[in-house]
Enzyme design. Structure first.
Site, PDB file in Angstrom:
ATOM      1  N   ILE A  17       2.763  -7.918   1.934  1.00 14.04           N
ATOM      2  CA  ILE A  17       1.465  -8.090   2.601  1.00 14.04           C
ATOM      3  C   ILE A  17       0.733  -9.296   1.999  1.00 14.04           C
ATOM      4  CG2 ILE A  17      -0.773  -7.024   3.135  1.00 14.04           C
ATOM      5  CD1 ILE A  17       0.655  -4.274   2.958  1.00 14.04           C
ATOM      6  N   TYR A 155       0.582   8.596  -7.446  1.00 13.84           N
ATOM      7  CA  TYR A 155       0.183   7.357  -6.779  1.00 13.84           C
ATOM      8  C   TYR A 155      -1.138   7.564  -6.043  1.00 13.84           C
ATOM      9  CZ  TYR A 155       0.632   3.277  -3.697  1.00 13.84           C
ATOM     10  OH  TYR A 155       0.428   2.108  -3.027  1.00 13.84           O
TER      11      TYR A 155
END
Ligand code: UDP
Length: 329
Positions: A17, A155
């Site tokens: 990204i 996470y």
């Protein structure tokens, strides 16, 4: 974006990204500095940018606070994308995951504040919602997580800590910071090496290998095109009321993973078999998947008029074309 030339720091700018973000920022006339330790980022991703005016690359870690201090002092805005990515990495390397996500973001926020409250984008994730069955997810929805013994949720929790810290800096120190919760984002340059489903399926389809659906394939996701996502991120940074806010960024086109496998097979004209693999075989013991993950994107639509423009079939074609051209994935 205003006409003055901006200096922009992109952490994790050699990633999938990040590299698309850098390209778009350069196209818009910004100067872009990248810091990336190439742990999951790749030189190939930024190779086309290296000769462009205004682009600088530092192969280094965001944990190098001295260098970060210097880079933040020289920049106008920070897009903080550096993090350990992919479910596979998270399950296999939890110490590094937690440390990089929490300490790295703390460093970025602290320095952005210390150098005069520079504007920051924090890349968060749909993982923050956990496994709540109440889909689509809105930004204010409850988070539902599994036990801390299930490493996947580390996470989600670490990214949630990042969000808390960003909001705290906004509320207590007036730091202009916007948080984007990215849902599954796909496109050229994404690697399947860390578990991401679309590049894996497309590569498997193109090489005639079995397409590996985990579980029964009834779990669903939405996939948005990296170029659309990057545009949304930049627009949020240029929209003052977005500061101190959290936005879902993703697509509403829901598809099960089994349907995705079939779609990939059809579009690529592949003769691959579609096979199912248990989660234990894929990720080892103790893994939990989420059954559905769909964003409510009313907030970002109302704020900046965001619409995910690129249809899934076109995304699959773009990924296939990139894999065929580069041999990567
Ligand atoms: N998945 C799959 N086969 C693969 C890789 C992933 O069936 O080879 C599944 C995975 O279990 C999950 C979905 O595809 O249900 C999306 O996985 P990914 O890791 O891309 O993203 P996330 O789980 O973070 O949504």
């Amino acid at each position: 974006m205003s006409n003055a030339i901006k200096n922009i720091l992109v952490t994790g700018g050699a990633g999938f990204i990040g590299s698309h973000l850098c390209g778009t920022l350069l196209d818009r006339g910004c100067r872009v500095t990248v810091i990336d330790d190439l742990s999951t980022g790749r030189m190939e991703n930024i190779a086309p940018l290296l000769n462009r005016a205004g682009f600088l690359f530092f192969k280094n870690s965001i944990m190098n606070k001295g260098l970060m201090d210097h880079l933040v002092s020289e920049t106008d805005e920070i897009y903080h994308l550096a993090a350990v990515v992919g479910v596979k990495n998270i399950v296999e390397d939890p110490v590094r995951t937690l440390h990089t996500i929490i300490v790295g973001t703390d460093t970025v926020l602290e320095l952005a504040h210390a150098h005069g409250n520079k504007k920051v984008f924090i890349a968060s994730t749909s993982e923050v919602y956990g496994k709540s069955p109440d889909c689509p997810y809105s930004e204010e929805d409850d988070r539902v997580l599994g036990s801390t013994t299930r490493s996947r949720w580390s996470y989600s929790s670490a990214k949630a800590v990042d969000e808390y810290m960003a909001l705290a800096y906004f509320n207590k120190e007036n730091l202009p910071v916007v948080i984007g919760r990215l849902f599954n984002t796909v496109g050229p340059r994404q690697t399947g090496q860390y578990g991401m489903v679309l590049p894996r399926f497309v590569r498997q389809a193109l090489t005639g290998s079995p397409i590996t659906v985990y579980g029964d394939g009834g779990q669903s996701r939405t996939f948005s095109y990296v170029v659309d996502v990057v545009g949304a991120i930049i627009e949020l940074m240029d929209y003052p009321p977005a500061m101190g806010e959290i936005f879902n960024i993703g697509s509403e086109e829901e598809i099960t993973i089994m349907e995705l496998a079939e779609r990939v097979k059809t579009i690529t004209g592949s003769s691959s078999d579609i096979i199912t693999i248990t989660y234990e075989e894929a990720y080892g013991e103790g893994f939990e998947d989420m059954q559905r993950r769909v964003p409510n994107i009313s907030k970002i639509r109302d704020a900046i008029g965001f619409e995910p423009k690129t249809a899934l079939d076109d995304i699959i074609r773009a990924v296939a074309e990139w894999i065929e051209k580069t041999g990567r994935a």
